[in-house]
Design a protein around this motif. Structure first.
Motif, PDB file in Angstrom:
ATOM      1  N   VAL A 163      -8.818   7.853  -9.460  1.00 28.55           N
ATOM      2  CA  VAL A 163      -9.067   6.419  -9.425  1.00 28.55           C
ATOM      3  C   VAL A 163      -9.698   5.950 -10.727  1.00 28.55           C
ATOM      4  O   VAL A 163      -9.319   4.922 -11.305  1.00 28.55           O
ATOM      5  CB  VAL A 163      -9.980   6.060  -8.229  1.00 28.55           C
ATOM      6  CG1 VAL A 163     -10.518   4.636  -8.364  1.00 28.55           C
ATOM      7  CG2 VAL A 163      -9.213   6.191  -6.926  1.00 28.55           C
ATOM      8  N   GLY A 164     -10.678   6.709 -11.223  1.00 23.55           N
ATOM      9  CA  GLY A 164     -11.322   6.359 -12.484  1.00 23.55           C
ATOM     10  C   GLY A 164     -10.342   6.313 -13.635  1.00 23.55           C
ATOM     11  O   GLY A 164     -10.428   5.429 -14.507  1.00 23.55           O
ATOM     12  N   LEU A 165      -9.384   7.242 -13.650  1.00 28.33           N
ATOM     13  CA  LEU A 165      -8.368   7.246 -14.699  1.00 28.33           C
ATOM     14  C   LEU A 165      -7.510   5.984 -14.636  1.00 28.33           C
ATOM     15  O   LEU A 165      -7.204   5.377 -15.675  1.00 28.33           O
ATOM     16  CB  LEU A 165      -7.478   8.483 -14.569  1.00 28.33           C
ATOM     17  CG  LEU A 165      -8.052   9.800 -15.095  1.00 28.33           C
ATOM     18  CD1 LEU A 165      -7.101  10.948 -14.785  1.00 28.33           C
ATOM     19  CD2 LEU A 165      -8.301   9.710 -16.604  1.00 28.33           C
ATOM     20  N   SER A 189     -10.461   6.510  -1.657  1.00 20.20           N
ATOM     21  CA  SER A 189      -9.752   7.560  -2.382  1.00 20.20           C
ATOM     22  C   SER A 189     -10.274   8.953  -2.023  1.00 20.20           C
ATOM     23  O   SER A 189     -11.478   9.159  -1.827  1.00 20.20           O
ATOM     24  CB  SER A 189      -9.887   7.333  -3.890  1.00 20.20           C
ATOM     25  OG  SER A 189      -9.323   8.409  -4.602  1.00 20.20           O
ATOM     26  N   GLU A 190      -9.348   9.881  -1.966  1.00 17.90           N
ATOM     27  CA  GLU A 190      -9.717  11.281  -1.802  1.00 17.90           C
ATOM     28  C   GLU A 190      -9.914  11.961  -3.150  1.00 17.90           C
ATOM     29  O   GLU A 190     -10.357  13.107  -3.207  1.00 17.90           O
ATOM     30  CB  GLU A 190      -8.638  12.020  -1.002  1.00 17.90           C
ATOM     31  CG  GLU A 190      -8.474  11.493   0.425  1.00 17.90           C
ATOM     32  CD  GLU A 190      -7.405  12.219   1.192  1.00 17.90           C
ATOM     33  OE1 GLU A 190      -6.755  13.111   0.586  1.00 17.90           O
ATOM     34  OE2 GLU A 190      -7.212  11.929   2.388  1.00 17.90           O
ATOM     35  N   GLU A 193     -14.238  -0.430  -2.847  1.00 20.13           N
ATOM     36  CA  GLU A 193     -13.090  -0.155  -1.993  1.00 20.13           C
ATOM     37  C   GLU A 193     -12.271   1.024  -2.510  1.00 20.13           C
ATOM     38  O   GLU A 193     -11.939   1.939  -1.758  1.00 20.13           O
ATOM     39  CB  GLU A 193     -12.203  -1.394  -1.881  1.00 20.13           C
ATOM     40  CG  GLU A 193     -12.767  -2.471  -0.983  1.00 20.13           C
ATOM     41  CD  GLU A 193     -11.729  -3.508  -0.623  1.00 20.13           C
ATOM     42  OE1 GLU A 193     -10.536  -3.275  -0.905  1.00 20.13           O
ATOM     43  OE2 GLU A 193     -12.110  -4.535  -0.053  1.00 20.13           O
ATOM     44  N   VAL A 194     -11.927   0.999  -3.787  1.00 22.36           N
ATOM     45  CA  VAL A 194     -11.034   2.043  -4.292  1.00 22.36           C
ATOM     46  C   VAL A 194     -11.710   3.412  -4.259  1.00 22.36           C
ATOM     47  O   VAL A 194     -11.066   4.433  -3.966  1.00 22.36           O
ATOM     48  CB  VAL A 194     -10.521   1.717  -5.716  1.00 22.36           C
ATOM     49  CG1 VAL A 194      -9.645   0.492  -5.692  1.00 22.36           C
ATOM     50  CG2 VAL A 194     -11.663   1.538  -6.697  1.00 22.36           C
ATOM     51  N   VAL A 225      -0.273   4.424  -3.051  1.00 19.22           N
ATOM     52  CA  VAL A 225       0.201   3.722  -4.236  1.00 19.22           C
ATOM     53  C   VAL A 225      -0.543   2.400  -4.402  1.00 19.22           C
ATOM     54  O   VAL A 225      -0.940   2.018  -5.509  1.00 19.22           O
ATOM     55  CB  VAL A 225       1.726   3.485  -4.161  1.00 19.22           C
ATOM     56  CG1 VAL A 225       2.191   2.602  -5.318  1.00 19.22           C
ATOM     57  CG2 VAL A 225       2.465   4.808  -4.183  1.00 19.22           C
ATOM     58  N   LEU A 226      -0.759   1.678  -3.305  1.00 18.35           N
ATOM     59  CA  LEU A 226      -1.501   0.425  -3.362  1.00 18.35           C
ATOM     60  C   LEU A 226      -2.929   0.638  -3.859  1.00 18.35           C
ATOM     61  O   LEU A 226      -3.468  -0.175  -4.616  1.00 18.35           O
ATOM     62  CB  LEU A 226      -1.535  -0.232  -1.981  1.00 18.35           C
ATOM     63  CG  LEU A 226      -0.406  -1.201  -1.636  1.00 18.35           C
ATOM     64  CD1 LEU A 226      -0.550  -1.685  -0.201  1.00 18.35           C
ATOM     65  CD2 LEU A 226      -0.359  -2.373  -2.591  1.00 18.35           C
ATOM     66  N   LEU A 227      -3.511   1.755  -3.455  1.00 19.02           N
ATOM     67  CA  LEU A 227      -4.876   2.051  -3.887  1.00 19.02           C
ATOM     68  C   LEU A 227      -4.931   2.254  -5.399  1.00 19.02           C
ATOM     69  O   LEU A 227      -5.824   1.737  -6.082  1.00 19.02           O
ATOM     70  CB  LEU A 227      -5.387   3.301  -3.173  1.00 19.02           C
ATOM     71  CG  LEU A 227      -6.813   3.730  -3.499  1.00 19.02           C
ATOM     72  CD1 LEU A 227      -7.802   2.678  -3.022  1.00 19.02           C
ATOM     73  CD2 LEU A 227      -7.117   5.084  -2.865  1.00 19.02           C
ATOM     74  N   LEU A 228      -3.960   2.990  -5.936  1.00 19.07           N
ATOM     75  CA  LEU A 228      -3.929   3.215  -7.384  1.00 19.07           C
ATOM     76  C   LEU A 228      -3.611   1.921  -8.127  1.00 19.07           C
ATOM     77  O   LEU A 228      -4.139   1.682  -9.221  1.00 19.07           O
ATOM     78  CB  LEU A 228      -2.904   4.301  -7.718  1.00 19.07           C
ATOM     79  CG  LEU A 228      -3.235   5.703  -7.187  1.00 19.07           C
ATOM     80  CD1 LEU A 228      -2.137   6.688  -7.548  1.00 19.07           C
ATOM     81  CD2 LEU A 228      -4.579   6.186  -7.723  1.00 19.07           C
ATOM     82  N   LEU A 229      -2.753   1.085  -7.538  1.00 16.64           N
ATOM     83  CA  LEU A 229      -2.478  -0.225  -8.128  1.00 16.64           C
ATOM     84  C   LEU A 229      -3.743  -1.073  -8.138  1.00 16.64           C
ATOM     85  O   LEU A 229      -4.036  -1.767  -9.129  1.00 16.64           O
ATOM     86  CB  LEU A 229      -1.380  -0.926  -7.330  1.00 16.64           C
ATOM     87  CG  LEU A 229      -1.027  -2.363  -7.764  1.00 16.64           C
ATOM     88  CD1 LEU A 229      -0.442  -2.367  -9.172  1.00 16.64           C
ATOM     89  CD2 LEU A 229      -0.043  -2.991  -6.780  1.00 16.64           C
ATOM     90  N   PHE A 230      -4.484  -1.011  -7.063  1.00 10.19           N
ATOM     91  CA  PHE A 230      -5.748  -1.728  -6.963  1.00 10.19           C
ATOM     92  C   PHE A 230      -6.709  -1.286  -8.066  1.00 10.19           C
ATOM     93  O   PHE A 230      -7.352  -2.105  -8.724  1.00 10.19           O
ATOM     94  CB  PHE A 230      -6.349  -1.447  -5.587  1.00 10.19           C
ATOM     95  CG  PHE A 230      -7.235  -2.532  -5.064  1.00 10.19           C
ATOM     96  CD1 PHE A 230      -6.930  -3.867  -5.264  1.00 10.19           C
ATOM     97  CD2 PHE A 230      -8.368  -2.219  -4.326  1.00 10.19           C
ATOM     98  CE1 PHE A 230      -7.737  -4.874  -4.748  1.00 10.19           C
ATOM     99  CE2 PHE A 230      -9.184  -3.212  -3.814  1.00 10.19           C
ATOM    100  CZ  PHE A 230      -8.877  -4.541  -4.035  1.00 10.19           C
TER     101      PHE A 230
END
Length: 237
Positions: A59-61, A53-54, A48-49, A186-191
């Motif tokens: 996201v990996g970080l 993500s663009e 999902e993440v 922000v939710l995506l990075l929290l995920f």
């Protein structure tokens, strides 16, 4: 969903009265929970993440940050969130405060995860993730109560501490869904951040269940069962 999050922690804590300090009794259920959580992270959260993500590198970080943040939290919790009890350790008031704050932070973030939008499920229908959190919270609550019951000065506050721990995930869910109104980015990075935490917890369960790194057929079969259950929950519920 809120009721399930709350009751899973309450039931896990109350069950310590029946199992006492014999933590071996939850060894295999803990392995199952760890395998389920690891599998859900691999087949649900990470796809999902990265698909949403663009910037996959960002996201990996955040996944990496979440992994090491969980390691930092375990400085205060000593692994209670993955079922590691400390039945013979003395807990002071200061360490109790740090333990509770760390567990509440972790549980709050777990609850916030359940508000995410998914390309694979309708909103609030992430059943595999919910089951993974529940299976993880129950041994965590068991370990928390078991540890505090054997420490001096907690008799009158034990169930209050369990209550605070039990409501932290529902509060995280409600805050993220109704109050904070976090943006999808922000939710995506929290995920991604919390997925790193899940990777740390689930892999630690595997390591601690085999302290001498010996292959155990029963552990392996239970791990496979946990993985297949996660796959079935993801694809059929």
């Amino acid at each position: 969903m809120i009721l399930i999050l709350f009751l899973s922690a309450v039931l896990g804590g109350v069950s310590s009265k029946f199992f006492g300090h014999h933590t071996q009794s939850i060894r295999y259920p803990l392995i199952f929970a760890g395998s389920f959580l690891f599998s859900v992270t691999i087949i649900h959260i990470l796809p999902e993440v990265f698909s949403l993500s663009e910037d996959p590198l960002e996201v990996g970080l955040y996944i990496l940050f979440g992994f090491f943040f969980q390691q930092l939290l375990e400085y205060f919790t000593s692994g209670i969130e993955h079922g590691h009890t400390h039945a013979h350790d003395e807990i002071t008031g200061t360490s109790k405060f740090g333990l509770l704050i760390a567990l509440v932070i972790h549980s709050f973030l777990e609850g916030a995860l359940l508000t995410h939008d998914s390309p694979f499920h309708e909103r609030h229908e992430s059943y595999s993730l919910l089951v993974g959190i529940v299976l993880h919270k129950m041994p965590a609550a068991f370990a928390l109560v078991t540890t505090l019951r054997t420490s001096k000065g907690f008799d009158g506050r034990l169930w209050g501490i369990l209550l605070i721990f039990s409501i932290s995930s529902p509060v995280g869910f409600l805050m993220s869904d109704q109050v904070l109104n976090l943006s999808p980015e922000v939710l995506l990075l929290l995920f991604a951040f919390v997925s790193g935490s899940f990777l740390h917890i689930s892999t630690t369960i595997f390591v601690e269940s085999s302290p001498n790194h010996h292959f155990g057929l029963k552990k392996f079969l239970i791990s496979l069962f946990g993985a297949f259950t996660a796959i079935a929950t993801e694809y059929f519920l």
